[in-house]
Motif scaffolding. Structure first.
Motif, PDB file in Angstrom:
ATOM      1  N   PHE B  94       1.202  -1.081   0.189  1.00  0.00           N
ATOM      2  CA  PHE B  94       0.104   0.100  -0.257  1.00  0.00           C
ATOM      3  C   PHE B  94       0.834   1.307  -0.120  1.00  0.00           C
ATOM      4  CE2 PHE B  94      -3.136   2.651   1.282  1.00  0.00           C
ATOM      5  CZ  PHE B  94      -4.685   2.007   1.051  1.00  0.00           C
ATOM      6  N   PHE B  96       0.320   5.140   0.396  1.00  0.00           N
ATOM      7  CA  PHE B  96      -0.397   6.041   1.360  1.00  0.00           C
ATOM      8  C   PHE B  96      -0.616   7.585   1.215  1.00  0.00           C
ATOM      9  CE2 PHE B  96       0.194   2.472   4.448  1.00  0.00           C
ATOM     10  CZ  PHE B  96      -1.001   2.221   4.660  1.00  0.00           C
ATOM     11  N   ASP B  98      -0.850  10.151   3.565  1.00  0.00           N
ATOM     12  CA  ASP B  98      -0.019  10.731   3.889  1.00  0.00           C
ATOM     13  C   ASP B  98       1.020  10.212   4.334  1.00  0.00           C
ATOM     14  OD1 ASP B  98      -0.621   8.899   5.597  1.00  0.00           O
ATOM     15  OD2 ASP B  98      -2.052  10.020   6.930  1.00  0.00           O
ATOM     16  N   PHE B  99       1.234   8.948   2.973  1.00  0.00           N
ATOM     17  CA  PHE B  99       2.688   8.811   2.631  1.00  0.00           C
ATOM     18  C   PHE B  99       3.149   6.999   4.394  1.00  0.00           C
ATOM     19  CE2 PHE B  99       3.958  13.420   2.410  1.00  0.00           C
ATOM     20  CZ  PHE B  99       3.281  13.035   1.430  1.00  0.00           C
ATOM     21  N   ALA B 100       2.231   7.984   6.124  1.00  0.00           N
ATOM     22  CA  ALA B 100       2.825   7.076   6.676  1.00  0.00           C
ATOM     23  C   ALA B 100       4.216   6.250   6.750  1.00  0.00           C
ATOM     24  CB  ALA B 100       1.969   5.832   6.550  1.00  0.00           C
ATOM     25  N   LEU B 101       4.714   7.836   6.870  1.00  0.00           N
ATOM     26  CA  LEU B 101       6.891   7.340   7.425  1.00  0.00           C
ATOM     27  C   LEU B 101       6.389   7.125   8.959  1.00  0.00           C
ATOM     28  CD1 LEU B 101       7.677   9.064   4.460  1.00  0.00           C
ATOM     29  CD2 LEU B 101       7.364   6.679   4.567  1.00  0.00           C
ATOM     30  N   MET B 102       6.818   6.730   9.571  1.00  0.00           N
ATOM     31  CA  MET B 102       7.317   6.615  10.639  1.00  0.00           C
ATOM     32  C   MET B 102       8.498   8.078  11.052  1.00  0.00           C
ATOM     33  SD  MET B 102       8.036   2.988  11.477  1.00  0.00           S
ATOM     34  CE  MET B 102       9.282   2.204  10.563  1.00  0.00           C
ATOM     35  N   PRO B 103       8.267   9.336  12.024  1.00  0.00           N
ATOM     36  CA  PRO B 103       8.466  10.004  11.397  1.00  0.00           C
ATOM     37  C   PRO B 103      10.314   9.119  12.635  1.00  0.00           C
ATOM     38  CG  PRO B 103       7.009  10.867  13.281  1.00  0.00           C
ATOM     39  CD  PRO B 103       6.712   8.869  12.321  1.00  0.00           C
ATOM     40  N   PHE B 113      11.053  -1.397   6.105  1.00  0.00           N
ATOM     41  CA  PHE B 113      10.021  -1.750   7.191  1.00  0.00           C
ATOM     42  C   PHE B 113       9.658  -2.875   7.069  1.00  0.00           C
ATOM     43  CE2 PHE B 113       5.931  -0.693  10.147  1.00  0.00           C
ATOM     44  CZ  PHE B 113       7.139  -0.907  11.612  1.00  0.00           C
ATOM     45  N   GLY B 151       7.358  17.145   0.274  1.00  0.00           N
ATOM     46  CA  GLY B 151       6.108  16.135   0.744  1.00  0.00           C
ATOM     47  C   GLY B 151       6.956  15.360  -0.694  1.00  0.00           C
ATOM     48  N   ARG B 154       8.871  12.691   0.527  1.00  0.00           N
ATOM     49  CA  ARG B 154       8.690  11.465   1.541  1.00  0.00           C
ATOM     50  C   ARG B 154       7.772  10.314  -0.028  1.00  0.00           C
ATOM     51  NH1 ARG B 154       6.151  15.998   5.860  1.00  0.00           N
ATOM     52  NH2 ARG B 154       7.484  16.949   5.416  1.00  0.00           N
ATOM     53  N   ARG B 161       8.758   1.664  -0.531  1.00  0.00           N
ATOM     54  CA  ARG B 161       8.374   1.157   0.801  1.00  0.00           C
ATOM     55  C   ARG B 161       7.689  -0.181   0.256  1.00  0.00           C
ATOM     56  NH1 ARG B 161       6.168   3.305   5.764  1.00  0.00           N
ATOM     57  NH2 ARG B 161       4.760   3.982   4.150  1.00  0.00           N
ATOM     58  N   ALA B 162       6.754   0.051  -0.206  1.00  0.00           N
ATOM     59  CA  ALA B 162       6.074  -0.531  -1.204  1.00  0.00           C
ATOM     60  C   ALA B 162       7.124  -1.785  -1.997  1.00  0.00           C
ATOM     61  CB  ALA B 162       4.594   0.449  -1.645  1.00  0.00           C
TER      62      ALA B 162
END
Lengths: 275, 268, 330
Positions: B94, B96, B98-103, B113, B151, B154, B161-162
């Motif tokens: 997936f 996302f 809003d990127f859904a990155l771990m800050p 991840f 952005g 990011r 990642r996907a």
């Protein structure tokens, strides 16, 4: 934590500014920050000095007299002796309650059952007028160290619990979705996403908890038995040494701020590689 | 309700042999009583990029999350390569909005991840992550933190990642919606280029007609809530020669216009 | 310009008028007294309450406010929110030169050293622990004075504020020697008969509680002060004559009307014991009495310097008392 949420919100709403993004609050250049701080201190302490010189009350000392008294008490070891006594219930109380309170808050954040039976207790505790409750502690725990430790815990636990709980509940839903979409187990989700994400609020809760714990121990020392700084305040008031009394009060504020700042430094150094 | 040029059934009939994902009779009603989707049946051909396009609130993201296994449908079933699935799987990844990155994690850890969750050894997963970081053009930013990136960068991390988990199907939920126009165009082009190497089946949700027409092999128009399949369109743009030129293609402009005429009626 | 003068008229005129009225009110005796109590009115303040009631009958408007603690009540007097306070504000007068003076000794220092029977005399307390109210308190001074007198050293002086708290501590054995007030001494003796006894205090003189007010208020309200002191003297003498006077007067005046039965029953025994202990000074204080205070409160650390060099007039204003003593006679 403020930075953290701001950062993730930035991610949602604005990209035009590119890297860095714009700040909610206007940024003061760091070389001028100390100047503004100095001015703000000067205004407060200047006002104090003037109020003391008028005087607003014969019992209200000037800032300079208070600072002289503070210096005296630092040099002759009065303050060191008093704080050696005050920190005992504070440290004991914080050690006993911080771990428990964080676990409890995390538990409440993760489990509806735990939340259901304990959230109301902590909300009531947080709203309760602690200064009114502390004398009641003596009925249960007497007048010794135990009562003071309990006072510290009663003051700080609700803040730590509720902050940890909020931290867990505020985990970004999209990060949760992300971990699920990559097939994280519940354990992985908690350890790798929820806890790191909540850590900011948990640490903020611990800092506020320490500040509240200081309030608790001082209240206990004023209302239960006078020891440590509470004794200094009571004693100097009873012999009308008002500069010393105000210096004792001032020392609590300084002590509390220093403790909170050190905690924040430690947190940044140990747990915040990204900043 | 509009009569569709190509019915969903036709789509299914023609697409069955090579469908990577099949959506069969999906309905979704939220606990509050809102009906988001109604009887959606669709095929997503393998190796193609299919866009879910429709007015806001038509349930396109809901459908994508059902396919991802992040939401349970109230009715119907999802088949991935012919097999019914429940919940997320290693075959789907997936991306996302809003990127859904771990800050709190570096680019490298964020990209790795998915593999970290699968228990892949650190050295191995980081090597894989580095490969995809290079592929999305972020070499040199491995040790950066998300807040240090723009952005667009990011979302490149999100895409990397996907890709890193090597799923056949990429589910992209309005991936470029929160990115500025210029960057978005660049990202669209880079995505198409990437897909030429990676050969993925992509399900792409967007509310931008231009974006849909530009990137898609197939566009599924959804009606207003409760969302149903209203039309399926194949833009047939030729991206193979010049990515830039496609935006000036007459077929592109006609297709945008055609979709606009269809969607216009859903706007009050 | 016009606006400005209008503004002056609208705001400054009333302000000036208020100031004028306030000044006038301050300049002459308006026959009111705002009294700040450090605790809520109770059985132990009945003697004062009765005297105040009598002063009311003679035309003094009395306004009674109970504060959380004596310190706060005293600050209210120092800062002018109240006229008369109850306490011994020696340190405030000496350290910050607060413009206040004491003018009537309400009660004598009386200490009740309640100790476990295992201690037969002060000498037995050598190397033992004793609990007192707080650092710099009268009880601590009394403990130190007795230690000097009997040549003993305590192992430790612990601070336990509140006579009722120390009474409970005695009863549950966390403390074996302490000072209590009359009421709590009674309570302990009744709860655990035969377990504790009182050690002799010898002759220790001093003010336990005095009435005090700001000097300017004392100057401007001479008639009020006079009436108050006269009534206090009369009530004190009536009580010393017959402790039953308190209960009877309370009945007659309807004071503390909502006092529960069991507390009301304590009035009689309390004042009987108080009179027996000579708690209420017959003449409301004297210059010699103040000198005794200097000795005691210097020992307590409340006053600084040598007691011989302290001046009575720096702390007390005895003129109205002397006048009242003459008026009441005896």
């Amino acid at each position: 934590m403020a930075d953290r949420t701001a950062a993730s919100r930035r991610g949602l709403s604005e990209e035009v500014a590119g890297a860095g993004g714009h700040q909610i609050v206007e940024r003061v250049p760091s070389d001028r920050q100390w100047l503004w701080r100095l001015i703000s201190f000067a205004v407060v302490f200047g006002g104090w000095e003037i109020a003391g010189r008028i005087p607003v009350s014969p019992s209200f000392p000037t800032f300079s007299a208070t600072i002289v008294a503070l210096g005296e008490m630092l040099l002759d070891g009065t303050l060191a002796g008093a704080y050696a006594e005050t920190v005992q219930p504070l440290i004991l109380g914080m050690l006993l309650c911080s771990v428990m309170a964080v676990l409890f808050g995390v538990g409440m954040g993760l489990s509806r059952t735990v939340e259901w039976f304990s959230l109301p207790i902590f909300i009531i505790l947080q709203a309760a007028p602690m200064a009114a409750l502390i004398p009641l502690i003596t009925f249960l725990y007497g007048i010794g160290l135990t009562a003071k430790v309990v006072a510290v815990m009663l003051m700080s636990a609700p803040i730590i619990v509720l902050n940890s709980y909020k931290g867990i509940r505020n985990t970004s839903p999209s990060l949760l979705d992300m971990s699920r979409s990559f097939m994280a187990t519940r354990r992985q989700q908690i350890v790798k996403i929820i806890l790191p994400s909540a850590s900011g609020l948990i640490f903020a809760g611990l800092r506020l908890g320490v500040a509240a714990g200081v309030t608790g121990v001082v209240l206990a020392e004023l209302l239960i038995t006078p020891t440590g700084v509470g004794d200094l305040i009571t004693y100097y008031r009873s012999v009308a040494e008002y500069p010393h009394m105000f210096a004792s009060i001032l020392s609590i504020i300084i002590f509390s701020s220093v403790a909170v700042t050190l905690l924040q430094r430690a947190e940044t150094a140990l747990f915040r590689p990204e900043t | 309700m509009l009569n569709t040029v190509l019915s969903a059934r036709n789509g299914q009939a023609s697409g069955t042999p090579e469908a990577a994902v099949q959506v069969e009779g999906i309905g979704k009603r939220y606990p509050g009583g809102v009906e988001a989707l109604k009887d959606v049946t669709l095929d997503f051909p393998a190796g193609e990029l299919t866009t879910l396009l429709g007015p806001s609130g038509c349930g396109k993201t809901t459908l994508l999350k059902i396919i991802a296994g992040l939401l349970d449908p109230s009715k119907g079933q999802i088949r991935v390569k012919g097999k019914q699935v429940h919940g997320p799987g290693p075959d789907r990844a997936f991306v996302f909005q809003d990127f859904a990155l771990m800050p709190w994690a570096t680019v490298l850890r964020n990209v790795a991840f998915g593999l970290e969750l699968r228990g892949v050894a650190k050295a191995e997963r980081e090597a894989t992550a580095r490969k995809y970081i290079t592929e999305v053009g972020l070499t040199g930013f491995e040790q950066s933190y998300p807040h240090e990136l723009s952005g667009g960068m990011r979302q490149r991390v999100g895409v990397a990642r996907a890709l890193a988990v090597d799923a056949d199907i990429l589910l992209m939920d309005e991936p470029f919606a929160s990115i500025d126009e210029q960057t978005r165009r660049k990202l669209q082009e880079d995505l198409l280029q990437l897909l030429q190497i990676e050969k993925k089946t992509v399900i792409f949700v967007t509310h931008s007609i231009e974006e849909a027409v530009y990137v898609s092999d197939q566009i599924v128009l959804l009606s207003r809530r409760p969302g149903t399949v209203s039309r399926i369109i194949r833009p047939n743009l030729d991206h193979s020669t010049d990515l830039e030129a496609a935006r000036r293609d007459k077929a592109y402009l006609d297709c945008v216009d055609e979709i606009w005429q269809t969607l216009k009626q859903y706007l009050v | 310009m016009r606006n400005l003068s209008k503004l002056t008229f609208q705001f400054l005129m009333p302000a000036a008028m208020i100031l004028a009225v306030a000044g006038e009110a301050g300049a002459q005796d308006d026959m009111t007294a705002r009294i700040a109590l450090g605790d809520i009115a109770s059985v132990e303040t009945l003697n004062l309450l009765i005297a105040l009631e009598h002063a009311k009958e003679r035309g003094v408007d009395i306004e009674l406010t109970a504060f959380k603690s004596e310190d706060i009540a005293n600050q209210a007097v120092v800062n002018g929110q109240a006229d008369i306070g109850v306490g011994v504000p020696y340190p405030v007068i000496q350290k910050v030169d607060a413009p206040i003076r004491m003018f009537y000794r309400l009660s004598e220092l009386r200490f009740f050293p309640v100790v476990d029977k295992k201690y037969e005399s002060w000498e037995d307390l050598d190397g033992e622990e004793i609990a007192v109210h707080s650092r710099g308190s009268g009880t601590e001074a009394a403990a130190n004075i007795m230690a000097d007198k009997h040549g003993i050293t305590y192992k430790n002086i612990s601070y336990v504020p509140g006579s009722e708290v120390r009474a409970l501590a005695l009863l549950n054995d966390s403390v074996d020697a302490t000072f209590l007030d009359i009421a709590n001494t009674d309570f302990v003796m009744a709860k655990a008969p035969g377990e504790f006894h009182l050690l002799p205090m010898g002759d220790l003189e001093g003010t336990d509680e005095a009435l005090f007010a700001r000097t300017d208020w004392l100057d401007e309200n001479q008639e009020t002060v006079q009436i108050l002191i006269e009534e206090l003297l009369k009530v004190t003498r009536a009580i010393n004559e017959d402790p039953g006077y308190v209960a009877a007067e309370r009945e007659r005046l309807g004071l503390l009307a909502d006092l529960p039965e069991d507390l009301a029953a304590e009035i009689q025994p309390y004042f009987e014991q108080a009179v027996e202990a000579q708690l209420f000074p017959q003449n409301g204080g004297s210059a010699e009495g103040v000198k005794a205070d200097f000795d005691f409160y210097t020992a307590a650390g409340q006053l600084e310097g040598s007691p011989e060099e302290l001046k009575v007039e720096d702390f007390w204003y005895l003129e109205p008392l002397e006048k009242a003593q003459a008026a009441v006679g005896g």
